[in-house]
Design a protein around this motif. Sequence first.
Motif, mmCIF file in Angstrom:
data_model
loop_
_atom_site.group_PDB
_atom_site.id
_atom_site.type_symbol
_atom_site.label_atom_id
_atom_site.label_comp_id
_atom_site.label_asym_id
_atom_site.label_seq_id
_atom_site.Cartn_x
_atom_site.Cartn_y
_atom_site.Cartn_z
ATOM 1 N N GLU A 156 0.821 -1.206 0.000
ATOM 2 C CA GLU A 156 0.000 0.000 0.000
ATOM 3 C C GLU A 156 0.858 1.261 0.000
ATOM 4 O O GLU A 156 0.415 2.319 -0.468
ATOM 5 N N PHE A 157 2.096 1.192 0.494
ATOM 6 C CA PHE A 157 2.931 2.398 0.558
ATOM 7 C C PHE A 157 3.331 2.875 -0.838
ATOM 8 O O PHE A 157 3.740 4.024 -0.996
ATOM 9 N N PHE A 158 3.234 2.009 -1.852
ATOM 10 C CA PHE A 158 3.460 2.477 -3.216
ATOM 11 C C PHE A 158 2.279 3.306 -3.722
ATOM 12 O O PHE A 158 2.457 4.166 -4.588
ATOM 13 N N LYS A 159 1.090 3.033 -3.214
ATOM 14 C CA LYS A 159 -0.098 3.766 -3.657
ATOM 15 C C LYS A 159 -0.300 5.048 -2.858
ATOM 16 O O LYS A 159 -0.611 6.093 -3.415
ATOM 17 N N ASN A 160 -0.162 4.968 -1.531
ATOM 18 C CA ASN A 160 -0.377 6.124 -0.656
ATOM 19 C C ASN A 160 0.826 6.292 0.274
ATOM 20 O O ASN A 160 0.775 5.915 1.442
ATOM 21 N N PRO A 161 1.931 6.814 -0.236
ATOM 22 C CA PRO A 161 3.135 6.920 0.607
ATOM 23 C C PRO A 161 2.976 7.863 1.791
ATOM 24 O O PRO A 161 3.623 7.664 2.819
ATOM 25 N N MET A 162 2.104 8.853 1.695
ATOM 26 C CA MET A 162 1.962 9.814 2.789
ATOM 27 C C MET A 162 1.333 9.189 4.022
ATOM 28 O O MET A 162 1.517 9.676 5.132
ATOM 29 N N TYR A 163 0.558 8.106 3.836
ATOM 30 C CA TYR A 163 -0.004 7.417 5.003
ATOM 31 C C TYR A 163 1.077 6.689 5.802
ATOM 32 O O TYR A 163 0.960 6.526 7.011
ATOM 33 N N PHE A 164 2.124 6.270 5.114
ATOM 34 C CA PHE A 164 3.180 5.501 5.768
ATOM 35 C C PHE A 164 4.374 6.376 6.159
ATOM 36 O O PHE A 164 5.104 6.042 7.082
ATOM 37 N N PHE A 165 4.571 7.469 5.442
ATOM 38 C CA PHE A 165 5.691 8.360 5.733
ATOM 39 C C PHE A 165 5.181 9.798 5.864
ATOM 40 O O PHE A 165 5.440 10.644 5.000
ATOM 41 N N PRO A 166 4.458 10.090 6.930
ATOM 42 C CA PRO A 166 3.961 11.463 7.109
ATOM 43 C C PRO A 166 5.107 12.433 7.380
ATOM 44 O O PRO A 166 6.214 12.049 7.755
ATOM 45 N N GLU A 167 4.835 13.725 7.201
ATOM 46 C CA GLU A 167 5.885 14.733 7.287
ATOM 47 C C GLU A 167 6.509 14.806 8.665
ATOM 48 O O GLU A 167 7.719 15.008 8.800
ATOM 49 N N HIS A 168 5.729 14.626 9.715
ATOM 50 C CA HIS A 168 6.286 14.775 11.054
ATOM 51 C C HIS A 168 7.200 13.618 11.434
ATOM 52 O O HIS A 168 7.870 13.680 12.471
ATOM 53 N N MET A 169 7.254 12.557 10.597
ATOM 54 C CA MET A 169 8.145 11.434 10.880
ATOM 55 C C MET A 169 9.377 11.424 9.982
ATOM 56 O O MET A 169 10.355 10.752 10.299
ATOM 57 N N VAL A 170 9.337 12.144 8.891
ATOM 58 C CA VAL A 170 10.451 12.107 7.942
ATOM 59 C C VAL A 170 10.969 13.507 7.634
ATOM 60 O O VAL A 170 11.506 13.753 6.572
ATOM 61 N N SER A 171 10.841 14.428 8.579
ATOM 62 C CA SER A 171 11.228 15.823 8.335
ATOM 63 C C SER A 171 12.522 16.183 9.049
ATOM 64 O O SER A 171 12.675 17.277 9.556
#
Length: 494
Positions: free
Chosen positions: A195-210
């Motif tokens: 699913e992370f290929f379809k909706n990457p923002m659900y798996f890597f939100p900004e507050h976790m990868v910033s």
Amino acid sequence: MTTSLQDGQSAAGRAAARDSPLAAQVCDAAQGRGDAHDLAPAPWLHAGALLSPPDGTRGCAADRRKKKDLDVPEMPSIPNPFPELCCSPFTSVLSADLFPKANSRKKQVIKVYSEDETSRALDVPSDVTARDVCQLLILKNHYIDDHSWTLFEHLPHIGVERTIEDHELVIEVLSNWGIEEENKLYFRKNYAKYEFFKNPMYFFPEHMVSFATETNGEISPTQILQEPRHLQFFSEFGNSDIYVSLAGKKKHGAPTNYGFCFKPNKAGGPRDLKMLCAEEEQSRTCWVTAIRLLKYGMQLYQNYMHPYQGRSGCSSQSISPMRSISENSLVAMDFSGQKSRVIENPTEALSVAVEEGLAWRKKGCLRLGTHGSPTASSQSSATNMAIHRSQPWFHHKISRDEAQRLIIQQGLVDGVFLVRDSQSNPKTFVLSMSHGQKIKHFQIIPVEDDGEMFHTLDDGHTRFTDLIQLVEFYQLNKGVLPCKLKHYCARIAL
């Protein structure tokens, strides 16, 4: 053994020489009696190089002039009729390729479990992949393949499990197990696998990868690598796998239940685990997904794009196409007039769907009521209230925690759901679903109107005669829910 091979070589050469001068020259060169330059090492040889004598330069020129005068075309290249004789004089004429090879694909029996602890034994080759095993179980049990079926490695003695990637060899995974360990392979759905290929923002939100934006570029990755005091070796991904902890607090004393760990392939004790802990399920999913991408890289994307590429017999050519219906291909139609038409207005389509559903259910109740005793109407109402028990998305008496565990196991993807009995109110039901990497619960309340019982999620504004109608409605319409119902959690039996 060497004497017999050489005798066979000489006998084969003498027999071939009697039939063809070309074979005689090939045989002489193979046995070391000719010039090594006279033969090409490739199995395709030019006829002119073989028919001309080694020392007959003048004869070759005369032959070429004679052929030119007679306008005789040169003989084209022909395949060597004795390719097995074109070998080094130090090797045997009888190549190893001529002997029958032993079958390297040895078979082994594996046992695969489902969530209800039923199992099935499979006889698989040594190079079978996890995707091949899933495909085999799908075909044997007549399931619909939506690319979400997954093989899991479950290690109960240390309380962890992981997703076996589609390209991994199952026999290699089993070879790392201890003899006395009661490890298991589980077969169930995992909607979040790709699913992370379809909706990457659900798996890597900004507050976790910033990290880069928070430091404003003050510390670059190159500077971190140049300062070893900031780094400490933790685990090597090449020889380890990422596992999810099932009972972190009880088994390992973790501060939360959202633990994950690295386990070396050849070690199985709790002391060999490198444990980590997240504060919430979304954070753990982010970490585990990122580590999977770091370890396998492009291979995961190839698994996602080409799900039927396996090493064993299960391939796209040997698999019959499965039935698949897309949401975008469904349209509302009106057949009440002389000509059918597509209902483009969403509000009109919604009202028509509700009216058609209610009319169909009422007709069914009337058909049930016309047969039998005066209590047939009440019996049909009771049937409508209990018809949902045969549905795969209904789980009879499970707790709130058990419902959350099932949804997490099958992937925190928007629309994953199940329906269960309410523990606080025995007359009601609960719809548990996933949205935004979180699990939410909605109470289904029964309402009575003119002696008939209905189910509702919105205080009676939208009513349904049974739970099947309610689920079907919210699979097509969002309504009061945060999203449509897409994937149901089911405990399948093998």
